[in-house]
Design a protein around this motif. Structure first.
Motif, PDB file in Angstrom:
ATOM      1  N   GLY A  26     -16.226   9.718   1.746  1.00 27.73           N
ATOM      2  CA  GLY A  26     -15.141   9.245   0.971  1.00 27.73           C
ATOM      3  C   GLY A  26     -15.883   8.143  -0.084  1.00 27.73           C
ATOM      4  O   GLY A  26     -17.021   7.678  -0.304  1.00 27.73           O
ATOM      5  N   VAL A  27     -14.785   7.577  -0.939  1.00 31.57           N
ATOM      6  CA  VAL A  27     -15.032   6.937  -2.070  1.00 31.57           C
ATOM      7  C   VAL A  27     -14.038   5.865  -2.128  1.00 31.57           C
ATOM      8  O   VAL A  27     -12.761   5.968  -1.646  1.00 31.57           O
ATOM      9  N   ARG A  28     -14.582   4.504  -2.729  1.00 28.50           N
ATOM     10  CA  ARG A  28     -13.622   3.368  -2.588  1.00 28.50           C
ATOM     11  C   ARG A  28     -13.807   2.728  -3.980  1.00 28.50           C
ATOM     12  O   ARG A  28     -14.919   2.223  -4.361  1.00 28.50           O
ATOM     13  N   LEU A  29     -12.898   2.566  -4.867  1.00 32.74           N
ATOM     14  CA  LEU A  29     -12.955   1.779  -5.995  1.00 32.74           C
ATOM     15  C   LEU A  29     -12.131   0.611  -6.122  1.00 32.74           C
ATOM     16  O   LEU A  29     -10.846   0.609  -5.632  1.00 32.74           O
ATOM     17  N   SER A  36      -6.468 -11.639  -7.073  1.00 30.50           N
ATOM     18  CA  SER A  36      -5.646 -10.348  -7.132  1.00 30.50           C
ATOM     19  C   SER A  36      -6.883  -9.280  -7.052  1.00 30.50           C
ATOM     20  O   SER A  36      -7.836  -9.277  -7.532  1.00 30.50           O
ATOM     21  N   SER A  37      -6.335  -8.110  -6.638  1.00 30.58           N
ATOM     22  CA  SER A  37      -7.191  -6.734  -6.584  1.00 30.58           C
ATOM     23  C   SER A  37      -6.363  -5.563  -6.589  1.00 30.58           C
ATOM     24  O   SER A  37      -5.157  -5.406  -6.081  1.00 30.58           O
ATOM     25  N   ASN A  38      -6.702  -4.688  -7.046  1.00 33.17           N
ATOM     26  CA  ASN A  38      -6.422  -3.178  -6.992  1.00 33.17           C
ATOM     27  C   ASN A  38      -7.553  -2.306  -6.340  1.00 33.17           C
ATOM     28  O   ASN A  38      -8.732  -2.510  -6.808  1.00 33.17           O
ATOM     29  N   ASP A  39      -7.085  -1.618  -5.413  1.00 27.94           N
ATOM     30  CA  ASP A  39      -8.254  -0.969  -4.359  1.00 27.94           C
ATOM     31  C   ASP A  39      -7.630   0.481  -4.303  1.00 27.94           C
ATOM     32  O   ASP A  39      -6.486   0.638  -3.644  1.00 27.94           O
ATOM     33  N   TRP A  40      -8.269   1.475  -4.350  1.00 30.57           N
ATOM     34  CA  TRP A  40      -8.158   2.768  -4.322  1.00 30.57           C
ATOM     35  C   TRP A  40      -9.289   3.448  -3.256  1.00 30.57           C
ATOM     36  O   TRP A  40     -10.392   3.365  -3.674  1.00 30.57           O
ATOM     37  N   ARG A  41      -8.645   4.106  -2.436  1.00 29.89           N
ATOM     38  CA  ARG A  41      -9.987   4.832  -1.664  1.00 29.89           C
ATOM     39  C   ARG A  41      -9.369   6.476  -1.328  1.00 29.89           C
ATOM     40  O   ARG A  41      -8.191   6.678  -1.308  1.00 29.89           O
ATOM     41  N   GLY A  42     -10.306   7.291  -1.198  1.00 25.62           N
ATOM     42  CA  GLY A  42     -10.002   8.504  -0.581  1.00 25.62           C
ATOM     43  C   GLY A  42     -11.001   9.005   0.169  1.00 25.62           C
ATOM     44  O   GLY A  42     -12.334   8.856   0.029  1.00 25.62           O
ATOM     45  N   ASP A  43     -10.695   9.786   1.243  1.00 24.71           N
ATOM     46  CA  ASP A  43     -11.376  10.235   2.450  1.00 24.71           C
ATOM     47  C   ASP A  43     -11.180  11.755   2.928  1.00 24.71           C
ATOM     48  O   ASP A  43     -10.054  12.061   2.807  1.00 24.71           O
ATOM     49  N   VAL A  44     -12.337  12.339   3.099  1.00 26.05           N
ATOM     50  CA  VAL A  44     -12.153  13.714   3.658  1.00 26.05           C
ATOM     51  C   VAL A  44     -12.752  13.952   5.010  1.00 26.05           C
ATOM     52  O   VAL A  44     -13.881  13.397   5.214  1.00 26.05           O
ATOM     53  N   THR A  45     -12.141  14.614   5.932  1.00 22.24           N
ATOM     54  CA  THR A  45     -12.874  14.643   7.338  1.00 22.24           C
ATOM     55  C   THR A  45     -12.965  16.159   7.493  1.00 22.24           C
ATOM     56  O   THR A  45     -11.583  16.657   7.687  1.00 22.24           O
ATOM     57  N   PRO A  62      -6.363  23.211  10.373  1.00 17.79           N
ATOM     58  CA  PRO A  62      -6.681  22.472  11.676  1.00 17.79           C
ATOM     59  C   PRO A  62      -8.263  21.784  11.734  1.00 17.79           C
ATOM     60  O   PRO A  62      -8.484  20.874  12.677  1.00 17.79           O
ATOM     61  N   SER A  63      -8.944  21.997  10.935  1.00 17.73           N
ATOM     62  CA  SER A  63     -10.307  21.450  10.732  1.00 17.73           C
ATOM     63  C   SER A  63     -10.422  20.398   9.618  1.00 17.73           C
ATOM     64  O   SER A  63     -11.364  19.589   9.742  1.00 17.73           O
ATOM     65  N   LEU A  64      -9.534  20.453   8.403  1.00 18.74           N
ATOM     66  CA  LEU A  64      -9.972  19.667   7.191  1.00 18.74           C
ATOM     67  C   LEU A  64      -8.691  18.861   7.037  1.00 18.74           C
ATOM     68  O   LEU A  64      -7.552  19.101   7.026  1.00 18.74           O
ATOM     69  N   LYS A  65      -9.144  17.443   6.926  1.00 16.47           N
ATOM     70  CA  LYS A  65      -8.054  16.415   6.683  1.00 16.47           C
ATOM     71  C   LYS A  65      -8.349  15.540   5.698  1.00 16.47           C
ATOM     72  O   LYS A  65      -9.442  15.204   5.275  1.00 16.47           O
ATOM     73  N   VAL A  66      -7.268  15.140   4.722  1.00 16.13           N
ATOM     74  CA  VAL A  66      -7.714  14.378   3.437  1.00 16.13           C
ATOM     75  C   VAL A  66      -6.661  13.520   3.313  1.00 16.13           C
ATOM     76  O   VAL A  66      -5.447  13.708   3.787  1.00 16.13           O
ATOM     77  N   THR A  67      -7.095  12.109   3.234  1.00 11.20           N
ATOM     78  CA  THR A  67      -6.447  10.964   3.066  1.00 11.20           C
ATOM     79  C   THR A  67      -6.568  10.214   1.933  1.00 11.20           C
ATOM     80  O   THR A  67      -7.603  10.226   1.183  1.00 11.20           O
ATOM     81  N   SER A  68      -5.537   9.351   1.047  1.00 14.22           N
ATOM     82  CA  SER A  68      -5.574   8.585  -0.034  1.00 14.22           C
ATOM     83  C   SER A  68      -4.623   7.461   0.163  1.00 14.22           C
ATOM     84  O   SER A  68      -3.759   7.565   0.777  1.00 14.22           O
ATOM     85  N   GLU A  69      -5.250   6.356  -0.582  1.00 14.29           N
ATOM     86  CA  GLU A  69      -4.406   5.145  -0.374  1.00 14.29           C
ATOM     87  C   GLU A  69      -4.831   4.226  -1.690  1.00 14.29           C
ATOM     88  O   GLU A  69      -5.793   4.140  -2.043  1.00 14.29           O
ATOM     89  N   PHE A  70      -3.635   3.772  -2.204  1.00  9.99           N
ATOM     90  CA  PHE A  70      -3.657   2.717  -3.212  1.00  9.99           C
ATOM     91  C   PHE A  70      -3.331   1.376  -2.731  1.00  9.99           C
ATOM     92  O   PHE A  70      -2.144   1.350  -2.078  1.00  9.99           O
ATOM     93  N   ALA A  75       0.951  -1.151  -0.165  1.00 16.99           N
ATOM     94  CA  ALA A  75       0.067   0.027   0.034  1.00 16.99           C
ATOM     95  C   ALA A  75       0.882   1.170   0.138  1.00 16.99           C
ATOM     96  O   ALA A  75       2.118   1.105   0.839  1.00 16.99           O
ATOM     97  N   ILE A  76       0.215   2.303  -0.731  1.00 18.97           N
ATOM     98  CA  ILE A  76       0.943   3.653  -0.628  1.00 18.97           C
ATOM     99  C   ILE A  76      -0.029   4.480  -0.561  1.00 18.97           C
ATOM    100  O   ILE A  76      -1.189   4.459  -0.901  1.00 18.97           O
ATOM    101  N   GLY A  77       0.086   5.509   0.251  1.00 19.76           N
ATOM    102  CA  GLY A  77      -0.822   6.569   0.765  1.00 19.76           C
ATOM    103  C   GLY A  77      -0.229   7.860   1.469  1.00 19.76           C
ATOM    104  O   GLY A  77       0.788   8.192   1.678  1.00 19.76           O
ATOM    105  N   GLY A  78      -1.117   8.553   1.667  1.00 24.53           N
ATOM    106  CA  GLY A  78      -0.625   9.846   2.474  1.00 24.53           C
ATOM    107  C   GLY A  78      -1.888  10.390   3.192  1.00 24.53           C
ATOM    108  O   GLY A  78      -3.084  10.408   2.848  1.00 24.53           O
TER     109      GLY A  78
END
Length: 881
Positions: free
Chosen positions: A463-466, A439-448, A368-376, A359-362
């Motif tokens: 968020g969304v997950r594909l 096998s699988s490829n999985d991406w997701r992105g989230d906002v808080t 201070p109130s808004l956070k974004v994450t993403s991961e593959f 997995a790679i992500g960040g």
């Protein structure tokens, strides 16, 4: 961060910590799949590090610290959750995840093949396995085989009984999330090494295991860097044994009202399992607002096994002499003479399996109130097996048997030497192989977005997950090769062919017999195929072949809210997950001319999964919860396969065996509600109770039914949906260290839990039980920790359950039979001593009671299996550096 509001919430240090964690989360919160559980973990660690009390002198380390952290995770979480936390880096009381889970409230496991295997939650198998919040699986399956994860690379395990909107869908019974360590979990350099040797009594083996982990972090001009590497090696050689009877049937020709088994048998199993595992992680935090990471995990398992069968026909004829159990029409003992059948069969599967996930992500704190994450995430897994079965027949003329002696099937062949190779002739050869891929490829992105604790709606997230998942499977065609017309060589003419079977540990009459040697089977496999008229490995069976592709698109929205009901603070979450699943099934079915016909099915479903949680802090120590939601469980990929697999030899009733899939299966839907009351009376003291109810639609079961295919009768095993079902129950949990006792007595502690389950499925208008559901189960764990010494004694018990409903459909007066399993009880113990802060030893014993597994055909006086397993003694050395 928002200014502190006036009033009740500003005075809560726990709330301040939770808010800080939500905004300034580190590497542990890289996707929102387990955000609040990880927030709870941060709070737990800070609370566990604090002094227990000003009036005690107990140091919070080891077992106590782990218990405190686990208790605080449960206390601070929004969902109904139970956690197990490592005492220190990589130190758990068991050697794999499945074994640990056996002591969690509401969780049951089975132990066979040298280790814990299947895991069920609240009596049901519909669970999802996650690794660091990500979906993970073994080959073409839906879940990970949890025994493949050694505990030495873990930081904790979370068992969710309820699911939030941000979690990966797929568990109607629950979710098991396994968490590995990361470099930013440590202040600086950290390393450990564990070596272990296991002694097993029935296999008479002593096996090594070794694991280690190193981690470090550096401050540079470009930010903080961290790196972690872990490796594990395990060798396990084991011995299981069983004696069994076939289902009762009307075999006594002189009186059809009398029932007895057609045949009996002994089975010795031994195996050698070599497991390699590794994990790695890199983290980079260039600033307080940005973090990037890459991490992965791999495991490889080589598993060679030998199952030695002796199948004894009881030779029922007009001259058979028998006795009955008093007051019944069941046969107790029998003596038969004539041309009897005694089959020696040796199955020697060799399995190779491996799974990899990276997995790679960040994470970016935009403000201070808004956070974004993403991961593959990329996952790949494969499994393959070669399993030749070679058979010989012996030809005794007399058999004496008792259907229930020493707990199981007892038989002997008086006057016949079962260890003489000249008394055997070669029989059939079954040439099995199979393989599966996933096998699988999985991406997701989230906002808080954090709105502040002073508002009713305190946080919004979405968020969304594909994900794209592929799975395939195939096995051999025409695996059964009978004795060719040209005949076969004499057993005595083939040097090195036969070996004595493993001896049975218990007395079941005939103790040993001859089998075709395991080494001979694999070393001479191609030559053996030629002897039976086949050149090399056969092509795949088209009816077994499937290639499935599944595309998943999921969106979720969630809010966290809070308010006061009088003087009672209420916190809660409300969310919904919308999942669209597109499944493409490719396989083969059979037409009337016995020809393969391609089958291609496209199925699309959209599921809306709402979830609500409420948590009321009635006092500082008393919490009430309510959780309600909807979940889905997708069928196993193999269950969609339209093809069938048909057996080549009939049973004693002339019926063949077979299995097949069902491309029209629907996913299981569960509507779940939990109500809990939790009293946290001490830092390591709690008493909790949870009442729950689950309602199911389209629940999937496997069942047997007679089908006629090409003029032959087959007892076909197929999956199918049943209309509805429900499960309800209650769980109790208790944990306490008795710190108030004087002196050394203050080191004692206890953990205990109890689960009551009641449920049924509705099948054809009739209520039938869930397979594997025990009405009652409990765990009692005695703990001790004082200074450098700690110890644990654990006892587990679960009541009887139906393993397979209606697994044999027989004529009157026998009728349908369920396969029922007697209560299972297990005891384990361990004792640890810390020589220095960096060096410790642990001695543990698994299977203290020398447990037996006993299942039976409908009633206890008709036993099927009596199984026995190794008692394992392990000695572990742990070194920190």
């Amino acid at each position: 961060m928002s200014a502190h509001p006036t009033g009740r919430h500003a005075a809560s240090p726990r709330m301040q910590i939770k808010l800080t964690v939500a905004i300034l989360a580190g590497a542990g919160i890289l996707s929102s799949a387990s955000v609040w559980a990880q927030n709870a973990q941060a709070v737990a660690e800070q609370e566990a590090a604090a002094p227990v009390s000003a009036v005690t002198s107990v140091t919070v380390t080891g077992v106590r610290r782990a218990a405190q952290s686990a208790q605080n995770i449960k206390k601070n979480a929004d969902d109904v959750i139970d956690s197990i936390v490592a005492e220190e880096a990589g130190k758990f009381p068991d050697k794999n995840v499945a074994e640990i889970l056996g002591r969690v409230t509401g969780v049951q496991i089975r132990r066979e093949g040298g280790e814990a295997s299947s895991v069920i939650i609240r009596g049901l198998p519909g669970l999802t396995t996650l690794l660091n919040g990500r979906e993970v699986y073994t080959s073409g399956g839906r879940n990970l085989y949890l025994a493949d994860i050694p505990t030495t690379m873990l930081s904790r395990i979370d068992v969710y009984k309820t699911q939030s909107a941000e979690m990966v869908e797929g568990g109607t019974a629950g979710v098991v999330d396994v968490r590995t360590a990361r470099p930013f979990d440590f202040a600086g350099f950290s390393g450990n090494l564990a070596t272990r040797v296991e002694d097993r009594d029935k296999s008479n083996t002593r096996d090594p295991q070794v694991s280690g982990m190193v981690s470090n972090r550096w401050k540079t001009a470009y930010g903080d860097f961290g790196a972690l590497f872990g490796l594990s090696y395990q060798l396990g050689r084991y011995h299981d044994e069983a004696t069994w009877s076939s289902p009762p049937s009307n075999t006594v020709t002189s009186d059809p009202t009398i029932t007895a088994p057609f045949d009996m048998g002994h089975t010795n199993s031994r195996g050698e399992r070599t497991r390699y595992a590794g994990n790695w992680a890199f983290q980079w935090r260039p600033s307080n607002t940005v973090e990037l990471y890459a991490e992965g995990w791999s495991t490889r398992i080589d598993h060679d096994m030998e199952r030695q069968f002796m199948i004894s026909g009881l030779g029922w004829n007009a001259n058979s002499k028998y006795t009955l159990f008093p007051g019944t029409r069941q046969v107790d003992t029998v003596t038969s003479t004539g041309n009897l059948n005694a089959l020696s069969s040796n199955q020697t599967p060799q399995d190779d399996s491996e799974t990899h996930q990276a997995a790679i992500g960040g994470r970016w704190n935009v403000s201070p109130s808004l956070k974004v994450t993403s991961e593959f995430v990329r996952t790949y897994s494969k499994w393959q097996q070669e399993m030749p079965i070679m058979e010989m027949s012996a030809h005794p003329t007399t058999v004496t048997a008792s259907t229930y002696k020493n707990g199981g099937a007892y038989y002997d062949y008086p006057g016949y030497n079962m260890m003489d190779p000249s008394n055997y002739t070669l029989g059939a050869f079954i040439d099995n192989w199979s393989s599966t891929r996933g096998s699988s490829n999985d991406w997701r992105g989230d906002v808080t977005w954090n709105a502040g604790e002073e508002h009713f709606f305190r946080e919004f997230s979405g968020g969304v997950r594909l994900a794209k998942r592929k799975a395939s499977y195939q096995h051999e065609s025409a695996n059964f090769l009978g004795v060719p017309e040209t005949g076969l060589p004499a057993v005595t003419s083939l040097p090195g062919l036969t070996c004595p079977s493993m001896p049975l540990a218990n007395d079941y009459g005939m103790n040993r017999w001859l089998v075709i040697c395991e080494q001979y089977q694999h070393a001479n496999l191609d030559a053996w195929r030629k002897m039976y008229g086949r050149d090399g490995k056969t092509a795949p069976d088209p009816y077994s072949l499937y290639n499935n592709s599944e595309d998943t698109t999921a969106f979720y929205g969630k809010t966290r809210f809070g308010f006061d009901a009088g003087k009672v603070p209420i916190e809660g979450t409300l969310g919904v997950r919308v999942v669209k699943t597109e499944l493409d099934v490719k396989g083969f079915s059979r037409n009337l001319r016995d020809e393969p016909v391609p089958v291609h099915r496209n199925v699309s479903d959209t599921d809306v999964l709402p979830n609500l949680t409420l948590k009321a802090s009635l006092t500082d120590k008393l919490i009430a919860r309510f959780n309600a939601g909807k979940a889905i469980q997708r069928p196993a990929f193999g269950d969609f396969n339209p093809g069938v697999s048909l057996g080549a030899t009939p049973d004693g009733l002339g019926i063949y065996g077979g299995s097949g899939g069902n491309p029209d299966l629907k996913p299981v839907t569960g509507k779940n509600a939990d109500l809990a009351l939790e009293w946290y009376f001490a830092p390591t003291g709690s008493l909790t109770a949870t009442v729950f109810k689950h309602k199911f639609e389209n629940y999937i079961i496997r069942s047997l039914a007679l089908e006629t295919i090409d003029g032959k009768q087959y007892r076909m095993d197929r999956p199918r949906n049943v209309n509805k079902g429900q499960l309800e129950g209650v769980e109790f949990g208790y944990r306490q260290f008795f710190d108030f006792l004087p002196g050394w007595l203050g080191g004692f502690g206890m953990e205990a839990n109890y689960t009551y389950l009641k449920g049924h499925l509705v099948d054809g208008g009739k209520e039938v039980p869930f397979a594997g559901l025990s009405k009652n189960s409990y765990n009692i764990v005695g703990l001790y920790e004082r200074g450098p010494l700690s110890a644990r004694l654990a006892y587990n018990w679960r009541s009887k359950f139906v393993d397979t409903f209606n697994y044999r459909t027989l004529a009157a007066p026998v009728g349908p039979l369920d396969l029922v399993v007697d209560p299972i009880k297990t005891a384990d113990a361990s004792i640890s001593y810390r020589v220095t802060d960096n060096l410790g030893f642990t001695l543990d014993v698994e299977n203290l009671l020398d447990r037996t597994y006993h299942d039976y055909h409908g009633i206890a006086s008709n036993p099927r299996d009596i199984r026995r397993y190794d008692r394992v003694v392990g000695l572990t050395m742990r070194l920190k550096f």
